[in-house]
Design a protein around this motif. Structure first.
Motif, PDB file in Angstrom:
ATOM      1  N   ALA A 151       0.832  -1.202   0.000  1.00  0.00           N
ATOM      2  CA  ALA A 151       0.000   0.000   0.000  1.00  0.00           C
ATOM      3  C   ALA A 151       0.867   1.253   0.000  1.00  0.00           C
ATOM      4  CB  ALA A 151      -0.933  -0.003   1.208  1.00  0.00           C
ATOM      5  N   LEU A 152       1.919   1.274   0.825  1.00  0.00           N
ATOM      6  CA  LEU A 152       2.828   2.409   0.853  1.00  0.00           C
ATOM      7  C   LEU A 152       3.537   2.566  -0.495  1.00  0.00           C
ATOM      8  CD1 LEU A 152       4.282   4.665   2.368  1.00  0.00           C
ATOM      9  CD2 LEU A 152       5.926   2.950   3.194  1.00  0.00           C
ATOM     10  N   ALA A 153       3.988   1.441  -1.062  1.00  0.00           N
ATOM     11  CA  ALA A 153       4.663   1.500  -2.362  1.00  0.00           C
ATOM     12  C   ALA A 153       3.717   2.028  -3.443  1.00  0.00           C
ATOM     13  CB  ALA A 153       5.176   0.110  -2.738  1.00  0.00           C
ATOM     14  N   LEU A 154       2.449   1.620  -3.373  1.00  0.00           N
ATOM     15  CA  LEU A 154       1.477   2.072  -4.365  1.00  0.00           C
ATOM     16  C   LEU A 154       1.232   3.573  -4.246  1.00  0.00           C
ATOM     17  CD1 LEU A 154      -0.591   1.419  -6.588  1.00  0.00           C
ATOM     18  CD2 LEU A 154      -2.255   0.945  -4.778  1.00  0.00           C
ATOM     19  N   VAL A 155       1.090   4.067  -3.025  1.00  0.00           N
ATOM     20  CA  VAL A 155       0.868   5.503  -2.828  1.00  0.00           C
ATOM     21  C   VAL A 155       2.041   6.306  -3.380  1.00  0.00           C
ATOM     22  CG1 VAL A 155       0.667   7.305  -1.079  1.00  0.00           C
ATOM     23  CG2 VAL A 155      -0.675   5.217  -0.859  1.00  0.00           C
ATOM     24  N   LEU A 156       3.260   5.879  -3.041  1.00  0.00           N
ATOM     25  CA  LEU A 156       4.449   6.587  -3.514  1.00  0.00           C
ATOM     26  C   LEU A 156       4.563   6.529  -5.034  1.00  0.00           C
ATOM     27  CD1 LEU A 156       7.052   5.431  -0.821  1.00  0.00           C
ATOM     28  CD2 LEU A 156       5.845   7.627  -0.950  1.00  0.00           C
ATOM     29  N   GLN A 157       4.272   5.349  -5.605  1.00  0.00           N
ATOM     30  CA  GLN A 157       4.369   5.208  -7.060  1.00  0.00           C
ATOM     31  C   GLN A 157       3.332   6.065  -7.775  1.00  0.00           C
ATOM     32  OE1 GLN A 157       1.966   3.378  -9.119  1.00  0.00           O
ATOM     33  NE2 GLN A 157       3.168   3.662 -11.005  1.00  0.00           N
ATOM     34  N   GLN A 158       2.108   6.118  -7.238  1.00  0.00           N
ATOM     35  CA  GLN A 158       1.058   6.922  -7.868  1.00  0.00           C
ATOM     36  C   GLN A 158       1.380   8.413  -7.794  1.00  0.00           C
ATOM     37  OE1 GLN A 158      -2.359   5.445  -9.216  1.00  0.00           O
ATOM     38  NE2 GLN A 158      -0.486   4.300  -9.619  1.00  0.00           N
ATOM     39  N   ARG A 159       1.918   8.854  -6.662  1.00  0.00           N
ATOM     40  CA  ARG A 159       2.293  10.270  -6.534  1.00  0.00           C
ATOM     41  C   ARG A 159       3.434  10.619  -7.482  1.00  0.00           C
ATOM     42  NH1 ARG A 159       2.161  11.285   0.082  1.00  0.00           N
ATOM     43  NH2 ARG A 159      -0.115  11.184   0.286  1.00  0.00           N
ATOM     44  N   ALA A 160       4.414   9.739  -7.584  1.00  0.00           N
ATOM     45  CA  ALA A 160       5.541   9.993  -8.480  1.00  0.00           C
ATOM     46  C   ALA A 160       5.086  10.051  -9.932  1.00  0.00           C
ATOM     47  CB  ALA A 160       6.606   8.907  -8.293  1.00  0.00           C
ATOM     48  N   ARG A 161       4.168   9.169 -10.305  1.00  0.00           N
ATOM     49  CA  ARG A 161       3.680   9.174 -11.681  1.00  0.00           C
ATOM     50  C   ARG A 161       2.900  10.446 -11.979  1.00  0.00           C
ATOM     51  NH1 ARG A 161       3.077   5.286 -15.692  1.00  0.00           N
ATOM     52  NH2 ARG A 161       1.359   5.685 -17.151  1.00  0.00           N
ATOM     53  N   ALA A 162       2.092  10.888 -11.011  1.00  0.00           N
ATOM     54  CA  ALA A 162       1.330  12.115 -11.207  1.00  0.00           C
ATOM     55  C   ALA A 162       2.260  13.320 -11.320  1.00  0.00           C
ATOM     56  CB  ALA A 162       0.345  12.316 -10.062  1.00  0.00           C
ATOM     57  N   ARG A 163       3.322  13.368 -10.498  1.00  0.00           N
ATOM     58  CA  ARG A 163       4.265  14.497 -10.558  1.00  0.00           C
ATOM     59  C   ARG A 163       5.006  14.539 -11.889  1.00  0.00           C
ATOM     60  NH1 ARG A 163       5.399  13.159  -5.058  1.00  0.00           N
ATOM     61  NH2 ARG A 163       7.212  11.938  -5.751  1.00  0.00           N
ATOM     62  N   SER A 164       5.188  13.371 -12.506  1.00  0.00           N
ATOM     63  CA  SER A 164       5.894  13.326 -13.790  1.00  0.00           C
ATOM     64  C   SER A 164       5.010  13.724 -14.958  1.00  0.00           C
ATOM     65  CB  SER A 164       6.462  11.927 -14.014  1.00  0.00           C
ATOM     66  OG  SER A 164       5.410  10.984 -14.241  1.00  0.00           O
ATOM     67  N   GLY A 165       3.739  13.999 -14.674  1.00  0.00           N
ATOM     68  CA  GLY A 165       2.826  14.421 -15.734  1.00  0.00           C
ATOM     69  C   GLY A 165       2.094  13.294 -16.419  1.00  0.00           C
ATOM     70  N   ARG A 166       2.303  12.052 -15.952  1.00  0.00           N
ATOM     71  CA  ARG A 166       1.601  10.912 -16.540  1.00  0.00           C
ATOM     72  C   ARG A 166       0.390  10.555 -15.689  1.00  0.00           C
ATOM     73  NH1 ARG A 166       6.208   6.568 -16.750  1.00  0.00           N
ATOM     74  NH2 ARG A 166       6.634   7.579 -14.730  1.00  0.00           N
ATOM     75  N   ARG A 167      -0.620   9.950 -16.304  1.00  0.00           N
ATOM     76  CA  ARG A 167      -1.850   9.604 -15.604  1.00  0.00           C
ATOM     77  C   ARG A 167      -1.643   8.361 -14.743  1.00  0.00           C
ATOM     78  NH1 ARG A 167      -6.919  10.503 -17.111  1.00  0.00           N
ATOM     79  NH2 ARG A 167      -6.140  12.601 -17.423  1.00  0.00           N
ATOM     80  N   PRO A 168      -1.844   8.457 -13.426  1.00  0.00           N
ATOM     81  CA  PRO A 168      -1.716   7.272 -12.560  1.00  0.00           C
ATOM     82  C   PRO A 168      -2.914   6.350 -12.725  1.00  0.00           C
ATOM     83  CG  PRO A 168      -2.406   9.165 -11.264  1.00  0.00           C
ATOM     84  CD  PRO A 168      -2.145   9.678 -12.661  1.00  0.00           C
ATOM     85  N   LEU A 169      -2.784   5.125 -12.197  1.00  0.00           N
ATOM     86  CA  LEU A 169      -3.876   4.151 -12.282  1.00  0.00           C
ATOM     87  C   LEU A 169      -5.140   4.678 -11.618  1.00  0.00           C
ATOM     88  CD1 LEU A 169      -4.951   1.244 -12.825  1.00  0.00           C
ATOM     89  CD2 LEU A 169      -4.008   0.613 -10.596  1.00  0.00           C
ATOM     90  N   VAL A 170      -5.004   5.218 -10.404  1.00  0.00           N
ATOM     91  CA  VAL A 170      -6.134   5.795  -9.682  1.00  0.00           C
ATOM     92  C   VAL A 170      -6.172   7.281  -9.972  1.00  0.00           C
ATOM     93  CG1 VAL A 170      -7.214   6.120  -7.431  1.00  0.00           C
ATOM     94  CG2 VAL A 170      -5.893   4.047  -7.882  1.00  0.00           C
ATOM     95  N   HIS A 171      -7.240   7.724 -10.623  1.00  0.00           N
ATOM     96  CA  HIS A 171      -7.358   9.120 -11.033  1.00  0.00           C
ATOM     97  C   HIS A 171      -7.241  10.039  -9.818  1.00  0.00           C
ATOM     98  CE1 HIS A 171      -9.010  12.776 -12.818  1.00  0.00           C
ATOM     99  NE2 HIS A 171      -8.886  12.201 -14.004  1.00  0.00           N
ATOM    100  N   PRO A 172      -6.463  11.138  -9.925  1.00  0.00           N
ATOM    101  CA  PRO A 172      -6.303  12.045  -8.777  1.00  0.00           C
ATOM    102  C   PRO A 172      -7.619  12.568  -8.218  1.00  0.00           C
ATOM    103  CG  PRO A 172      -4.712  12.572 -10.496  1.00  0.00           C
ATOM    104  CD  PRO A 172      -5.644  11.544 -11.066  1.00  0.00           C
TER     105      PRO A 172
END
Length: 490
Positions: free
Chosen positions: A247-268
Motif C-alpha cells: 500500500a505504501l509502495a502504491l501511494v508513492l508510485q502513484q504520486r511519483a507518476r502524477a508528478r511526472s505528468g503521466r496519468r496514474p492508475l487511480v485518477h487524482p
C-alpha cells in the motif's frame, strides 16, 4: 454525450439504442451473479464427485471472488484508456471458457483453475458494465439504470439456489453439478453475441495516458494480500504486513507518476474526493453485512433448525424478492426525497431488520421461526433495494468520465474486500460463540446478528457524515456534465 437520447437531458426515459445497451449490461450482471449463486448449491455434490479436500473446496468457492476483485481496477483502467467494448467481449469469452472447463473437469484443482479464469473474466466484464452505464446514462436515467442493475442482481441471486438444487435433484449428483456450472455458458454466449452487436464502438478517452503497468501490478498484489487471509482464515499478520508495504509502495508510485505528468492508475480526482471515499464506505458496510448475515443464516437454518437446502433457500428467497421490488422504483423515491434521505432510511431499515432477525432466534419457537425470519429477510431485501442503486449513483457522480471504469472497479473491489472481511469475522464469531444445542446456536446467531447490525450502523454513520460534508444533495433529475469525447455509436 449530446445526441444519445432522452437520458442525456436528464429524463429517465431511454431511447431504443440505450435500451439495447442496458440490456447487454444487465445480461452480463445476471450471468456472473447467477453463476456464483448456483455454484453454492452445487458445491456438496461437486465435492463428493471429485473427492475434493477442504483446501480445494475453499479455493473453488473463494477463488472466483479473489480473481474477480483482482481484475476490477486494471479492467476498468483498460476500458478507460482503450475503450470498453473489446475488454467486455474478452472478459465474457474468458467467463464462458471457464464454465466449459469446469463442467468437463475430472480433477478438483482443474475446477479451481477454471473458477479463477471465470473470476478474471467476470471482473473484466463488470468493470466495463459500470463504466458503460456511466458513459451512456446521466441524471435520473443513470439512477434508473443502476436500479435495474440491482433488480437483475436480486433476480439472479433468487434464481440460483432453487435452479441449482432442481438440476441436481433431477439429474443426480454427478451430472447435476456439471449441469449447474454449465448453466451460464448459454447465457454467456448470448451476452457475448449481443455485446458484439449493440455495445458502443470503442472510443478511447486518453490512450496516450498509458496503462500504468507498475500501478496495476502493485494494486493487484495489494488486492490479493488483503483478501487472501480472510479467504484462508489464517496468516493475518504476515499478509497484513505485506499489504501495508505494498500500500505504501502504491501511494508513492502513484504520486511519483502524477508528478511526472503521466496519468496514474487511480485518477487524482478520486483520491481527493471525500464524497467518493465516504460513499464507498457506505457501500462496503451494506454489502459486507448483507453477505455475512446471509451466509450465517443459511448455516443456521440447515445445521440447527434442520431445514432441507431447498426449504432454507425459500426462507432466504424473500430477501432477493424485496430487493428486486424496491429497486424497480427506488429511483422515483430518490427523485422525490433525495439520495441522502433514501440511503439513510434504507440503512436504518436494514439495521432494524437484521436486529429483528436476531431477536426472533432468541424468542420465537422452531415452528414459527422460519416464517418470521422470511419476513425479516423481506424487509432487509427491501432496504437493500433502496440503498444499493442510490449509493452507486451517489458515489460514481464524483468520478470524472475518463476514470469511470476505474471508479466503478474500485467501488466493486472495495465491496468484495468488505465481504471477505465481514464473512470471515461474522462466521468466526458465530462458530466460536456457539455451544452444543439449539439454544446455544440461537444465542450465537444473535451475536452474529448484532455484529452485522453494528456494521450497517457504521455505514449509516458514514452516510450522515457524508451528507454533512457534502451539503445539500444534488437532485438526480439535474443532468450531470457529460464526459467529453464520449458518444454512443453503433
Amino acid at each position: 454525450m449530446s445526441g444519445i437520447g432522452h437520458s442525456a437531458s436528464g429524463s429517465e426515459r431511454f431511447s431504443s439504442r440505450e435500451r439495447r445497451v442496458l440490456a447487454v449490461c444487465l445480461a452480463a450482471g445476471f450471468t456472473s451473479l447467477l453463476d456464483q449463486s448456483v455454484l453454492n448449491i452445487a458445491v456438496p455434490a461437486l465435492q463428493d464427485a471429485l473427492s475434493a479436500d477442504a483446501a480445494q473446496l475453499q479455493w473453488i468457492v473463494a477463488g472466483y471472488s479473489l480473481a474477480f476483485g483482482v481484475a476490477l481496477v486494471p479492467g476498468g483502467r483498460l476500458g478507460d484508456v482503450h475503450g470498453r467494448k473489446p475488454f467486455f467481449l474478452a472478459g465474457m469469452a474468458l467467463f464462458v471458457a471457464g464454465g466449459l472447463l469446469s463442467s468437463c473437469a475430472q480433477d478438483a484443482w482443474l475446477v479451481v483453475a477454471a473458477r479463477l479464469l471465470q473470476g478474471l473474466g467476470a471482473g473484466l466484464v463488470n468493470a466495463q458494465v459500470i463504466g458503460t452505464i456511466q458513459d451512456v446514462f446521466t441524471g435520473a436515467a443513470r439512477a434508473k439504470a443502476l436500479g435495474m442493475y440491482a433488480v437483475t442482481a436480486g433476480i439472479a441471486t433468487a434464481l440460483g439456489p432453487p435452479v441449482g438444487g432442481a438440476l441436481i435433484a433431477a439429474a443426480g449428483a454427478e451430472p447435476g453439478w456439471r449441469l449447474a456450472v454449465l448453466l451460464n455458458v448459454p447465457f454467456g454466449v448470448a451476452t457475448l453475441v449481443a455485446g458484439a452487436r449493440f455495445l458502443p464502438r470503442p472510443r478511447p478517452q486518453n490512450a496516450s495516458a498509458g496503462l500504468d503497468l507498475p500501478g496495476v501490478t502493485l494494486f493487484a498484489g495489494l488486492t490479493v494480500l488483503i483478501m487472501l487471509p480472510f479467504i484462508r482464515s489464517s496468516g493475518y499478520l504476515a499478509y497484513g504486513s505485506g499489504a501495508a508495504v505494498l500500500a505504501l509502495a502504491l501511494v508513492l508510485q502513484q504520486r511519483a507518476r502524477a508528478r511526472s505528468g503521466r496519468r496514474p492508475l487511480v485518477h487524482p480526482a478520486l483520491t481527493r474526493s471525500a464524497p467518493y471515499a465516504l460513499g464507498t464506505g457506505v457501500a462496503m458496510a451494506q454489502f459486507g453485512a448483507s453477505l455475512a448475515y446471509g451466509m450465517v443464516l443459511a448455516v443456521f437454518l440447515q445445521s440447527e433448525v434442520g431445514l432441507a437446502p431447498m426449504t432454507a433457500a425459500l426462507v432466504m428467497l424473500p430477501q432477493a424478492v424485496g430487493m428486486g421490488v424496491t429497486s424497480t422504483f427506488a429511483w422515483r423515491v430518490v427523485r422525490r426525497f433525495g439520495e441522502h434521505r433514501v440511503i439513510t432510511s434504507g440503512l436504518t431499515l436494514s439495521a432494524l431488520s437484521l436486529l429483528a432477525g436476531g431477536l426472533a432466534t432468541l424468542y420465537v419457537g422452531v415452528g414459527a421461526l422460519p416464517w418470521v425470519l422470511a419476513l425479516c429477510q423481506l424487509c432487509a431485501g427491501a432496504a437493500t433495494g433502496f440503498t444499493v442503486a442510490p449509493t452507486q449513483a451517489q458515489v460514481l457522480r464524483h468520478a470524472p468520465g475518463e476514470a469511470a471504469g476505474v471508479a466503478g472497479g474500485l467501488l466493486q473491489m472495495s465491496q468484495r474486500m468488505a465481504a471477505a472481511v465481514c464473512i470471515s469475522a461474522v462466521s468466526g464469531l458465530y462458530l466460536h460463540a456457539s455451544v452444543p444445542g439449539l439454544r446455544g446456536m440461537r444465542e450465537a446467531f444473535w451475536h452474529a446478528s448484532l455484529a452485522c447490525t453494528a456494521i450497517v450502523a457504521a455505514g449509516l454513520l458514514i452516510s450522515v457524515v457524508n451528507r454533512s460534508r457534502g451539503g445539500a444533495p444534488v437532485p438526480p433529475q439535474v443532468p450531470l456534465a457529460p464526459p467529453k469525447g464520449k458518444e454512443l455509436a453503433q
